[in-house]
Enzyme design. Structure first.
Site, PDB file in Angstrom:
ATOM      1  N   ARG A  19      54.675  89.169 114.890  1.00 43.34           N
ATOM      2  CA  ARG A  19      56.014  88.581 114.825  1.00 43.34           C
ATOM      3  C   ARG A  19      56.032  87.304 113.992  1.00 43.34           C
ATOM      4  O   ARG A  19      56.854  87.156 113.093  1.00 43.34           O
ATOM      5  CB  ARG A  19      56.522  88.291 116.246  1.00 43.34           C
ATOM      6  CG  ARG A  19      57.593  89.236 116.704  1.00 43.34           C
ATOM      7  CD  ARG A  19      58.144  88.831 118.057  1.00 43.34           C
ATOM      8  NE  ARG A  19      57.125  88.317 118.974  1.00 43.34           N
ATOM      9  CZ  ARG A  19      57.406  87.740 120.136  1.00 43.34           C
ATOM     10  NH1 ARG A  19      58.657  87.588 120.514  1.00 43.34           N
ATOM     11  NH2 ARG A  19      56.449  87.311 120.918  1.00 43.34           N
ATOM     12  N   ASN A  37      60.676  91.669 119.504  1.00 39.85           N
ATOM     13  CA  ASN A  37      59.886  92.824 119.916  1.00 39.85           C
ATOM     14  C   ASN A  37      60.386  93.406 121.218  1.00 39.85           C
ATOM     15  O   ASN A  37      60.810  92.709 122.126  1.00 39.85           O
ATOM     16  CB  ASN A  37      58.385  92.540 119.956  1.00 39.85           C
ATOM     17  CG  ASN A  37      58.029  91.450 120.917  1.00 39.85           C
ATOM     18  OD1 ASN A  37      58.903  90.795 121.455  1.00 39.85           O
ATOM     19  ND2 ASN A  37      56.752  91.255 121.138  1.00 39.85           N
TER      20      ASN A  37
END
Ligand SMILES: [Zn+2]
Ligand SMILES: [Zn+2]
EC number: 6.2.-.-
Length: 762
Positions: A19, A37
């Protein structure tokens, strides 16, 4: 013109800095939108001009962090909504199709540099980690993988750590396990029985080193549990550990600094790559003949199980040259599962260790070190554990409606597996199920795996062996069950791992597996696929009256084999003399052999290795499964080109390989040629199976042969068999990521169950 895409990335993308990487990349290119996510999936919803988006998609794949793995990448074009900025939105507990928890990662080079830099606030701090390293699987409470869902929740970040955690430019941006001496876990020394004075930090480290230097045993808490450590160069210390651990001869693994590896072993490029990977597995390496590693570490073996330090504690513990090679064996008594909780470890290892080097970052579930060997350039897994789990494998198309299968494995080297939606998750090595503690671990693993994946099994696959604990667990706890023949499961595992189609000829060699006829199988040639197989060849089945006792006292196997092969009368005196068999026990055994007691029939390949190994080594007892075969393998000299000729006969479409070469083995031994027996046996056995497989493949028109079963972990047998068949134009499939032995059995059971369910229409 502004365009918008939503990118969905599936794979190992949590807890590996994915991420933050996406965020950095998007902001560098100047895109706006959101990164988030859900479960095991990272979604990126971004806007920008067409060229920028194309660049983003390209670099997303080419520059992903090393620990990340992209399995699926979906791109959807959407109507722009006018995002003003770029942000990371917090995780949602989304669609659970994966654990969404990455494997534990060895400490990375950047963090090692931080630990070595006196001006860094991580200087000599053993719990240093970042997005590229640190524990994951063993510290994760639930999904998704975030600070609050790991044990790090109990260590609130100090202002400096918080700043890094929030800084997109930092390596520790959203690093869930990051910590520093001000806010993180603490190293602690707890002396063993009779000792006094608990210590922390550098004092704790020094206390542990002192004990190691004086030849003592230290219990060290790692990522997946305790290790018992002693100086690997100290013969007496290693012997003492053997006595205390009740482990007389089974090889110990040795953790070495990278400099020490070169002193003691000769790693190839492929082996070096495996050693230094983020998994940091134990790798079997050829030992240098002049290595000062104590002979007691791996008696009778030519290889050592070697691994590099993978936690900050281990790095500090072995930083001095005189402690750069330490035996690091699982923290347990022989036959028991690994201790991984501090209190439990203090209790169970009290009599074994002079002291405990521990910390207050809890381990939520145990995991043993992974073990592999490198064959050419290919790493082949012997034991799946730390660093490899809980990673899943794609075994087919993603299919939401696919049945969910739980497979419980076998009783030895147990691991369980769950298959769902086109993927399969093989658990870490759980161990032999003969202790209540191991059974508890087995149940907990099943429960955790089903719960975390968010699935319930439609069917539970188990071995056919009626005496297995795993079979009883399946039948006792689940309604819909399916028995899978042992060697069929081994074959199905290889087929599935290689995603092979069409009928395959399996040559499955192992110690014991329950056969469909109620006998013990173990030298098998099976033709078929995951759905069904035909048994088209095997070792000649012998009448056996010796059971499990034979693996501990192999002279019993020797007598039984010679008797069953009608070789006893010829070689009785020789065998009795060579092995020093006690007369009374021998008489009792002969009486049973001569009686009408039916015993059972066995075509085991592993037992034949035991018999030859016992004859060559003159060992009358073995202390762990595979000891004599491993010793025999260590004696192979590839310079010897002769081989024994195994008779192959064909009857009613079945090929039978005879173990009658024991006669020739005795002639060699009697003539003082014992140094050639191991090689001639390996070459002959490989050639016999290659010949039988070639004939069967030709007859049935198949071109793919698969090997499976623990005997194939023998590197010489594998090499000569594969060479032979490849020279004749056949393709050979070899287990790679799943262990060839029973550690991979559950994967095959699941594959068979899935295939049968598909055939039955659901
Ligand atoms: Zn790091
Ligand atoms: Zn801090």
């Amino acid at each position: 013109m502004t365009e918008r895409v939503r990118v969905t990335v599936a794979g190992t993308v949590q807890g590996v800095g994915f991420r933050p990487f996406v965020y950095r990349l998007a902001s560098e290119i100047g895109l706006t939108g959101e990164v988030c996510n859900r479960g095991s999936i990272v979604t990126v919803d971004v806007e920008g001009c067409g060229g920028d988006l194309a660049q983003f998609l390209r670099r997303l794949q080419s520059e992903a962090p090393p620990a990340a793995r992209i399995d699926d990448l979906g791109v959807e074009r959407l109507r722009p909504v006018g995002y003003q900025d770029l942000k990371i939105v917090s995780s949602e507990d989304g669609d659970r199709v994966s654990f969404g928890i990455p494997a534990d990662l060895a400490i990375c080079p950047d963090c090692l540099r931080d630990m070595a830099e006196p001006t860094s606030r991580y200087y000599r701090y053993p719990f240093t980690s970042c997005t590229q390293c640190g524990p994951r699987y063993t510290v994760s409470k639930r999904l998704p993988f975030d600070r609050e869902t790991t044990v790090m929740e109990d260590f609130p970040l100090c202002p400096e750590c918080l700043r890094d955690y929030r800084d997109p430019g930092s390596r520790r941006f959203h690093a869930q396990t990051t910590a520093c001496p001000r806010c993180g876990p603490v190293l602690r020394w707890i002396p063993g029985e009779g000792g006094e004075g608990e210590k922390t930090g550098e004092d704790a480290l020094k206390a542990a080193k002192d004990v190691l230097r004086s030849g003592g045993v230290v219990a060290v808490l790692g990522i997946g549990g305790f290790h018992l450590a002693v100086n690997a160069l100290n013969e007496q210390a290693v012997r003492r550990l053997r006595v205390k651990k009740h482990r007389p001869t089974k090889p110990f693994a040795v953790m070495m600094s990278s400099e020490a590896v070169k002193v003691h072993c000769v790693p190839s490029a492929g082996e070096w790559q495996a050693l230094t990977s983020a998994v940091r597995p134990i790798v079997l390496l050829q030992k240098r003949p002049d290595s000062p590693v104590a002979g007691e570490v791996a008696p009778g073996m030519d290889r050592l199980g070697v691994f590099l330090p993978y936690t900050g504690i281990q790095v500090l513990l072995m930083e001095d040259a005189d402690l750069s090679a330490l035996v690091m064996t699982s923290g347990n008594l022989s036959g028991e599962p690994l201790a991984y909780e501090v209190e439990d470890g203090l209790r169970r290892l009290a009599g074994l260790a002079e002291g405990f080097l521990v910390h207050n970052r809890p381990i939520l579930r145990p995991v043993d070190d992974s073990v592999l060997y490198v064959d050419g350039d290919v790493p082949r897994v012997i034991r799946r554990g730390r660093g490899m789990v809980p990673e899943g494998f794609r075994i087919g198309r993603r299919d939401e409606a696919a049945p969910v299968v739980l497979a419980v494995g076998g009783d030895l080297k147990n691991a369980v597996a769950v298959a769902a939606k086109g993927k399969l998750w093989l658990s870490p090595h759980i161990g032999d199920l003969d202790s209540p503690r191991a059974r508890e671990g087995f149940r907990r693993q099943i429960e955790w795996q089903l719960e975390t994946l968010g699935v319930a099994p439609d069917v539970v696959a188990h071995d056919l062996h009626p005496g297995y604990v795993s079979t009883a667990e399946a039948l006792g706890n689940w309604e819909k069950t399916l028995g899978v023949q042992h060697h069929h499961a081994h074959l199905a595992a290889v087929i599935t791992e290689h995603r092979a189609t069409g009928p395959v000829l399996g040559v499955i060699l192992d110690g014991t597996g329950y056969g469909e006829d109620g006998g013990i199988w173990g030298g098998e040639m099976l033709l078929g696929d995951c759905r069904s197989v035909l048994r088209i060849g095997h070792l000649e089945p012998l009448r056996m009256v010796v059971g499990d006792q034979g693996t501990r006292e192999p002279w019993r196997l020797v007598v039984n084999y010679f008797y069953a092969l009608d070789l006893w009368d010829r070689w009785a005196d020789f065998v009795v003399d060579r092995l020093g068999i006690p007369a009374r026990s021998l008489e009792a055994l002969i009486r049973v052999l001569k009686s009408r007691y039916p015993g059972y029939r066995s075509s085991s390949a592993g037992r034949l290795f035991d018999v030859v190994g016992a004859l060559v080594s003159r060992r009358t007892e073995a202390t762990f499964e595979g000891e004599l075969p491993m010793g025999l393998e260590a004696q192979v000299d590839p310079g010897v080109k002769e081989r024994y000729n195994f008779h192959i006969t064909e009857r009613d479409g079945r090929w039978m390989v005879s173990p009658g070469i024991l006669d020739a083995v005795c002639w060699d031994l009697a003539a003082g040629r014992q140094d050639r027996v191991a090689t001639k046996f390996h070459r002959g056995f490989a050639a016999a199976w290659a010949e039988a497989a070639f004939r069967a493949a030709t007859r049935h028109g198949v071109s793919t042969v698969a090997v499976g079963g623990g005997v194939w972990q023998n590197r010489w047998l594998l090499r000569w068999f594969v060479e032979d068949l490849e020279n004749r134009g056949l393709r050979v499939l070899i287990p790679r990521r799943w262990p060839a032995g029973d550690g991979g059995l559950a994967a095959g059971q699941a594959a068979v169950a899935l295939a049968k369910l598909r055939e039955g229409g659901g």
